[in-house]
Design a protein around this motif. Structure first.
Motif, short mmCIF file in Angstrom:
data_model
loop_
_atom_site.label_atom_id
_atom_site.label_comp_id
_atom_site.label_asym_id
_atom_site.label_seq_id
_atom_site.Cartn_x
_atom_site.Cartn_y
_atom_site.Cartn_z
N GLY A 131 0.66 -1.18 0.00
CA GLY A 131 0.08 -0.04 -0.10
C GLY A 131 0.95 1.30 -0.04
O GLY A 131 0.46 2.10 -0.76
N VAL A 132 2.01 1.05 0.79
CA VAL A 132 2.81 2.35 0.97
C VAL A 132 3.43 2.53 -0.49
O VAL A 132 3.65 3.69 -0.87
CB VAL A 132 3.81 2.39 1.98
CG1 VAL A 132 4.81 3.32 1.96
CG2 VAL A 132 3.00 2.08 3.45
N TYR A 133 4.02 1.44 -1.25
CA TYR A 133 4.50 1.51 -2.49
C TYR A 133 3.66 2.09 -3.45
O TYR A 133 4.05 2.99 -4.35
CB TYR A 133 4.88 0.17 -2.91
CG TYR A 133 5.37 0.12 -4.32
CD1 TYR A 133 7.00 0.40 -4.51
CD2 TYR A 133 4.82 -0.43 -5.53
CE1 TYR A 133 7.49 0.29 -5.85
CE2 TYR A 133 5.13 -0.24 -6.74
CZ TYR A 133 6.35 -0.25 -6.76
OH TYR A 133 7.09 -0.14 -8.05
N ILE A 134 2.33 1.79 -3.50
CA ILE A 134 1.50 2.40 -4.45
C ILE A 134 1.28 3.93 -4.34
O ILE A 134 1.53 4.71 -5.28
CB ILE A 134 -0.04 1.64 -4.43
CG1 ILE A 134 0.05 0.24 -5.04
CG2 ILE A 134 -1.01 2.45 -5.10
CD1 ILE A 134 -1.07 -0.73 -4.52
N VAL A 135 1.16 4.26 -2.84
CA VAL A 135 1.06 5.84 -2.88
C VAL A 135 2.45 6.55 -3.28
O VAL A 135 2.45 7.43 -4.00
CB VAL A 135 0.86 6.10 -1.32
CG1 VAL A 135 0.94 7.61 -0.82
CG2 VAL A 135 -0.57 5.52 -0.94
N ALA A 136 3.69 5.83 -2.80
CA ALA A 136 4.85 6.47 -3.23
C ALA A 136 5.02 6.31 -4.89
O ALA A 136 5.29 7.48 -5.40
CB ALA A 136 5.88 5.72 -2.80
N SER A 137 4.45 5.50 -5.41
CA SER A 137 4.42 5.51 -6.84
C SER A 137 3.57 6.69 -7.61
O SER A 137 3.95 7.15 -8.69
CB SER A 137 4.00 4.08 -7.67
OG SER A 137 4.95 3.25 -7.12
N ILE A 138 2.54 6.79 -7.03
CA ILE A 138 1.69 7.89 -7.45
C ILE A 138 2.52 9.19 -7.05
O ILE A 138 2.47 10.20 -8.02
CB ILE A 138 0.31 7.85 -6.77
CG1 ILE A 138 -0.59 6.59 -7.09
CG2 ILE A 138 -0.53 9.06 -7.11
CD1 ILE A 138 -0.70 6.47 -8.56
N LEU A 139 2.93 9.53 -6.17
CA LEU A 139 3.78 10.64 -5.81
C LEU A 139 4.96 10.57 -6.90
O LEU A 139 5.28 11.69 -7.32
CB LEU A 139 4.45 10.68 -4.46
CG LEU A 139 3.19 10.86 -3.53
CD1 LEU A 139 3.86 10.58 -1.92
CD2 LEU A 139 2.85 12.16 -3.58
N TRP A 140 5.53 9.75 -7.19
CA TRP A 140 6.80 9.75 -8.12
C TRP A 140 6.31 10.19 -9.64
O TRP A 140 6.74 10.96 -10.16
CB TRP A 140 7.43 8.41 -8.21
CG TRP A 140 8.47 7.83 -9.05
CD1 TRP A 140 8.38 7.91 -10.54
CD2 TRP A 140 9.68 8.08 -8.85
NE1 TRP A 140 9.63 7.71 -11.03
CE2 TRP A 140 10.61 7.99 -10.08
CE3 TRP A 140 10.68 8.51 -7.60
CZ2 TRP A 140 11.90 7.90 -10.01
CZ3 TRP A 140 11.93 8.23 -7.54
CH2 TRP A 140 12.62 8.02 -8.85
N LEU A 141 5.10 9.56 -9.84
CA LEU A 141 4.35 9.97 -11.23
C LEU A 141 4.17 11.34 -11.14
O LEU A 141 4.54 12.05 -12.37
CB LEU A 141 2.96 9.14 -11.13
CG LEU A 141 1.98 9.83 -12.15
CD1 LEU A 141 2.49 9.27 -13.66
CD2 LEU A 141 0.73 9.27 -12.05
N TRP A 142 4.06 11.98 -9.84
CA TRP A 142 3.62 13.50 -10.00
C TRP A 142 4.82 14.33 -9.90
O TRP A 142 4.99 15.28 -10.77
CB TRP A 142 2.65 13.69 -8.87
CG TRP A 142 2.14 15.23 -8.66
CD1 TRP A 142 2.07 16.10 -9.86
CD2 TRP A 142 1.36 15.70 -7.65
NE1 TRP A 142 1.30 17.20 -9.38
CE2 TRP A 142 0.90 16.88 -7.92
CE3 TRP A 142 1.07 14.96 -6.59
CZ2 TRP A 142 0.23 17.56 -7.26
CZ3 TRP A 142 0.09 15.89 -5.71
CH2 TRP A 142 0.07 17.37 -6.01
N LEU A 143 5.77 13.96 -9.17
CA LEU A 143 7.00 14.75 -8.74
C LEU A 143 8.18 14.65 -9.86
O LEU A 143 8.82 15.60 -9.99
CB LEU A 143 7.43 14.59 -7.25
CG LEU A 143 6.15 14.89 -6.10
CD1 LEU A 143 6.77 14.43 -5.00
CD2 LEU A 143 5.98 16.39 -6.16
#
Length: 104
Positions: A62-74
């Motif tokens: 779950g944390v990985y998925i959130v971090a991946s979405i942040l990576w996508l954005w940032l």
């Protein structure tokens, strides 16, 4: 949560190095720091306070998925849409359900 956040950044950066090499035509040398980053990811997960590795890995998802979405954005400059955000929240709640209860 700091261990999970660090592990997520290390894993995403390590995987992105392969993506950059194979999909963005970057030098094969990109995989050297990528491998180091993936090693750091695996090492960091050993610090999760749980008796079972599988539970630590499942909650990490779950944390990985959130971090991946942040990576996508940032990093990739692609703004997440409402479905990205909604899915990430659902996954983070799922990670909390797995990790936070006291077990008998």
């Amino acid at each position: 949560m700091l261990v999970y956040a660090g592990a997520a950044v290390a894993e995403i950066a390590g995987c992105f190095s392969f993506w950059a090499w194979l999909r963005l035509d970057k030098s094969v040398l990109w995989i050297i720091p990528g491998m180091a980053s993936l090693s750091l990811f695996a090492y960091l997960l050993t610090f999760v306070d749980t008796a079972a590795a599988g539970r630590a890995y499942a909650a990490y998802g779950g944390v990985y998925i959130v971090a991946s979405i942040l990576w996508l954005w940032l990093v990739e400059n692609s703004k997440p849409d409402r479905w990205d955000v909604t899915g990430a929240i659902i996954c983070l709640v799922g990670a909390a359900v797995i990790l936070l209860p006291t077990r008998a």
